[in-house]
Design an enzyme around this catalytic site. Structure first.
Site, PDB file in Angstrom:
ATOM      1  N   LYS A  35       0.846  -1.207   0.000  1.00 60.14           N
ATOM      2  CA  LYS A  35       0.000   0.000   0.000  1.00 60.14           C
ATOM      3  C   LYS A  35       0.877   1.252   0.000  1.00 60.14           C
ATOM      4  O   LYS A  35       2.097   1.177   0.240  1.00 60.14           O
ATOM      5  CB  LYS A  35      -0.910  -0.021   1.230  1.00 60.14           C
ATOM      6  CG  LYS A  35      -0.158   0.056   2.557  1.00 60.14           C
ATOM      7  CD  LYS A  35      -1.076  -0.191   3.746  1.00 60.14           C
ATOM      8  CE  LYS A  35      -0.315  -0.122   5.046  1.00 60.14           C
ATOM      9  NZ  LYS A  35      -1.144  -0.511   6.199  1.00 60.14           N
ATOM     10  N   ARG A 131     -10.366   1.132  15.712  1.00 57.67           N
ATOM     11  CA  ARG A 131     -10.290   1.967  14.512  1.00 57.67           C
ATOM     12  C   ARG A 131     -11.198   1.347  13.453  1.00 57.67           C
ATOM     13  O   ARG A 131     -12.032   2.018  12.876  1.00 57.67           O
ATOM     14  CB  ARG A 131      -8.827   2.001  14.032  1.00 57.67           C
ATOM     15  CG  ARG A 131      -8.545   2.884  12.867  1.00 57.67           C
ATOM     16  CD  ARG A 131      -7.073   2.855  12.487  1.00 57.67           C
ATOM     17  NE  ARG A 131      -6.655   1.553  11.987  1.00 57.67           N
ATOM     18  CZ  ARG A 131      -5.448   1.287  11.489  1.00 57.67           C
ATOM     19  NH1 ARG A 131      -4.519   2.234  11.452  1.00 57.67           N
ATOM     20  NH2 ARG A 131      -5.147   0.078  11.054  1.00 57.67           N
ATOM     21  N   TYR A 256      16.836  29.844   7.122  1.00 54.48           N
ATOM     22  CA  TYR A 256      15.622  30.578   7.497  1.00 54.48           C
ATOM     23  C   TYR A 256      15.493  30.688   9.011  1.00 54.48           C
ATOM     24  O   TYR A 256      15.746  29.725   9.743  1.00 54.48           O
ATOM     25  CB  TYR A 256      14.385  29.856   6.961  1.00 54.48           C
ATOM     26  CG  TYR A 256      14.183  30.003   5.471  1.00 54.48           C
ATOM     27  CD1 TYR A 256      13.971  31.251   4.893  1.00 54.48           C
ATOM     28  CD2 TYR A 256      14.203  28.890   4.652  1.00 54.48           C
ATOM     29  CE1 TYR A 256      13.776  31.374   3.529  1.00 54.48           C
ATOM     30  CE2 TYR A 256      13.994  28.999   3.280  1.00 54.48           C
ATOM     31  CZ  TYR A 256      13.783  30.256   2.723  1.00 54.48           C
ATOM     32  OH  TYR A 256      13.591  30.373   1.370  1.00 54.48           O
ATOM     33  N   MET A 304      12.970  24.075   1.198  1.00 55.09           N
ATOM     34  CA  MET A 304      12.221  23.245   0.248  1.00 55.09           C
ATOM     35  C   MET A 304      13.164  22.425  -0.647  1.00 55.09           C
ATOM     36  O   MET A 304      12.907  21.250  -0.934  1.00 55.09           O
ATOM     37  CB  MET A 304      11.322  24.128  -0.626  1.00 55.09           C
ATOM     38  CG  MET A 304      10.401  23.341  -1.532  1.00 55.09           C
ATOM     39  SD  MET A 304       9.429  24.401  -2.608  1.00 55.09           S
ATOM     40  CE  MET A 304       8.287  25.143  -1.460  1.00 55.09           C
TER      41      MET A 304
HETATM   42  C1  LIG Z   1      -0.419  -1.634   6.742  1.00 56.23           C
HETATM   43  C2  LIG Z   1      -1.000  -2.856   7.297  1.00 56.23           C
HETATM   44  C3  LIG Z   1      -0.190  -3.953   7.606  1.00 56.23           C
HETATM   45  C4  LIG Z   1       1.323  -3.911   7.501  1.00 56.23           C
HETATM   46  O1  LIG Z   1       1.834  -3.338   8.670  1.00 56.23           O
HETATM   47  P1  LIG Z   1       3.424  -3.214   8.875  1.00 56.23           P
HETATM   48  O2  LIG Z   1       3.571  -2.739  10.265  1.00 56.23           O
HETATM   49  O3  LIG Z   1       3.886  -2.208   7.879  1.00 56.23           O
HETATM   50  O4  LIG Z   1       3.969  -4.558   8.630  1.00 56.23           O
HETATM   51  C5  LIG Z   1      -0.804  -5.101   8.053  1.00 56.23           C
HETATM   52  N1  LIG Z   1      -2.130  -5.174   8.207  1.00 56.23           N
HETATM   53  C6  LIG Z   1      -2.948  -4.136   7.936  1.00 56.23           C
HETATM   54  C7  LIG Z   1      -4.413  -4.274   8.138  1.00 56.23           C
HETATM   55  C8  LIG Z   1      -2.413  -2.934   7.478  1.00 56.23           C
HETATM   56  O5  LIG Z   1      -3.221  -1.918   7.218  1.00 56.23           O
END
Ligand SMILES: *Cc1c(COP(=O)(O)O)cnc(C)c1O
Length: 360
Positions: A35, A131, A256, A304
């Site tokens: 992802k 969540r 800055y 930047m």
């Molecule tokens: C992102 C995610 C993972 C992976 O988690 P990591 O800590 O990056 O290994 C696993 N399960 C779900 C549901 C996630 O959203």
């Protein structure tokens, strides 16, 4: 003729890390989580590299999954947050995307869809993250409805997500594990629990499907040094070069808002990387940076397009000398601590401006 800044991505290391995750949990199958553009590494290239090894992929949304299909990824892809609207269920079924079912709305979307073929469903149970996920008391009823639905493929997987598995002394992981096993004990279904920290530090949480994300990219998410990080090799490196050098006097400031003042006559090196590339703007003076492989300190505000370093103690430093912001020789987690964040965020924040150089 080119800005000397780039991100290096080592796909051979990615594959090694995947195999390391598998070797830590030899009885489990391991999902490759790609992802958020494979945590900033480029989802397409990473998934293509992993496809010969990984039986399934995990993404956050159907847009990410469709992009992988377009790039030739044919393995099943799990939508880790499920669908965001009911019309996504039919697309997911057609494309062999597996859907996490997280709440009653998603259960209804699956039950009421008109599908070309049954869809594979993973039921997420909320064991304490609060969540997403069905609450343990409601799971059985929804499970029975899904089980008898013609829309649902036969094998339903139960999943949960750990809140604190990176904290190796936090018993909450054990509590979540027990709540999940108690909730599903009469169902006799496959389970999916472990994220990277649980794969590495909580072997009791290994199950049918582990979900490896961060560790695939070669760094440990754990709060302590742990033998399970031995086989991890950082995949991403952020590199640039010194583009300007100057001497300033004691008392003069850099950058800055003049946040850093020289305590002595100092040599300041300017490097062509900034928050416009994803280097964190809140990295504090003192954040380590490598010049010619040697550690020096970031000084002054991150701009930047540039940062400034105190290279007074480096002999013979010159324009064009290579700079590493993080990578194999400078741990991204250490850099992240200097800007009050975690390696996960630094990786996903690298911007489009930085060209990517893949090696295999
Ligand atoms: C992102 C995610 C993972 C992976 O988690 P990591 O800590 O990056 O290994 C696993 N399960 C779900 C549901 C996630 O959203």
């Amino acid at each position: 003729m080119a800005r000397p800044s780039y991100m290096a991505v080592d796909l051979a290391a990615l594959i090694d890390n995947y195999q390391w995750a598998c070797s830590l949990a030899p009885k489990s199958q391991t999902m490759a989580v790609v992802k958020a553009n494979a945590y900033g590494h480029g989802a397409t290239r990473c998934a293509i590299a992993l496809q010969p090894y990984a039986p399934i992929f995990g993404v956050a949304c159907i847009e990410e999954a469709l992009a992988l299909r377009k790039a030739g990824i044919h393995k099943p892809i799990v939508l880790l947050e499920g669908v965001f609207s009911a019309d996504e269920v039919a697309v997911a079924a057609k494309q062999d995307f597996w859907v996490m079912v997280e709440d009653p709305t998603q259960v209804s979307a699956v039950l009421n869809a008109t599908l070309p073929k049954p869809i594979t469903v993973w039921i997420k149970v909320d064991t304490g993250m609060h969540r997403l996920g069905l609450s343990p008391g409601n799971v059985s009823g929804y499970y029975q409805q899904l089980l008898i639905s013609d829309n649902v493929a036969t094998e339903i997987v139960f999943a949960t997500h750990f809140a604190s598995a990176d904290e190796t002394n936090n018993d909450f992981t054990k509590h979540q594990l027990k709540l999940l096993t108690d909730t599903v004990k009469s169902f006799n279904t496959p389970l999916s629990l472990a994220n990277s920290p649980a794969i590495m530090a909580w072997p009791e949480a290994h199950s049918d499907w582990n979900r490896a994300g961060f560790m695939l990219y070669g760094n440990s998410p754990l709060d302590v040094d742990h033998p399970s990080s031995k086989g991890l090799k950082p995949v991403m490196g952020m590199y640039s070069a010194i583009t300007s050098l100057r001497e300033i006097e004691a008392g003069q400031a850099v950058g800055y808002a003049q946040t850093w003042h020289a305590k002595r006559t100092s040599i300041i090196a300017t490097v062509a990387i900034g928050y416009g590339d994803g280097y964190p703007r809140n990295a504090a003076s003192g954040t380590p940076v490598l010049v010619n492989g040697k550690r020096v300190s970031l000084v002054g505000r991150v701009s930047m397009d540039m940062i400034t370093l105190d290279v007074t103690d480096l002999p013979a430093v010159k324009i064009g000398d290579p700079v590493c912001l993080w990578g194999k020789d400078l741990n991204i987690n250490e850099v992240a601590r200097h800007s009050s964040t975690i390696g996960y965020e630094l990786m996903t924040r690298v911007t489009q401006r930085l060209p990517i150089r893949y090696t295999h």
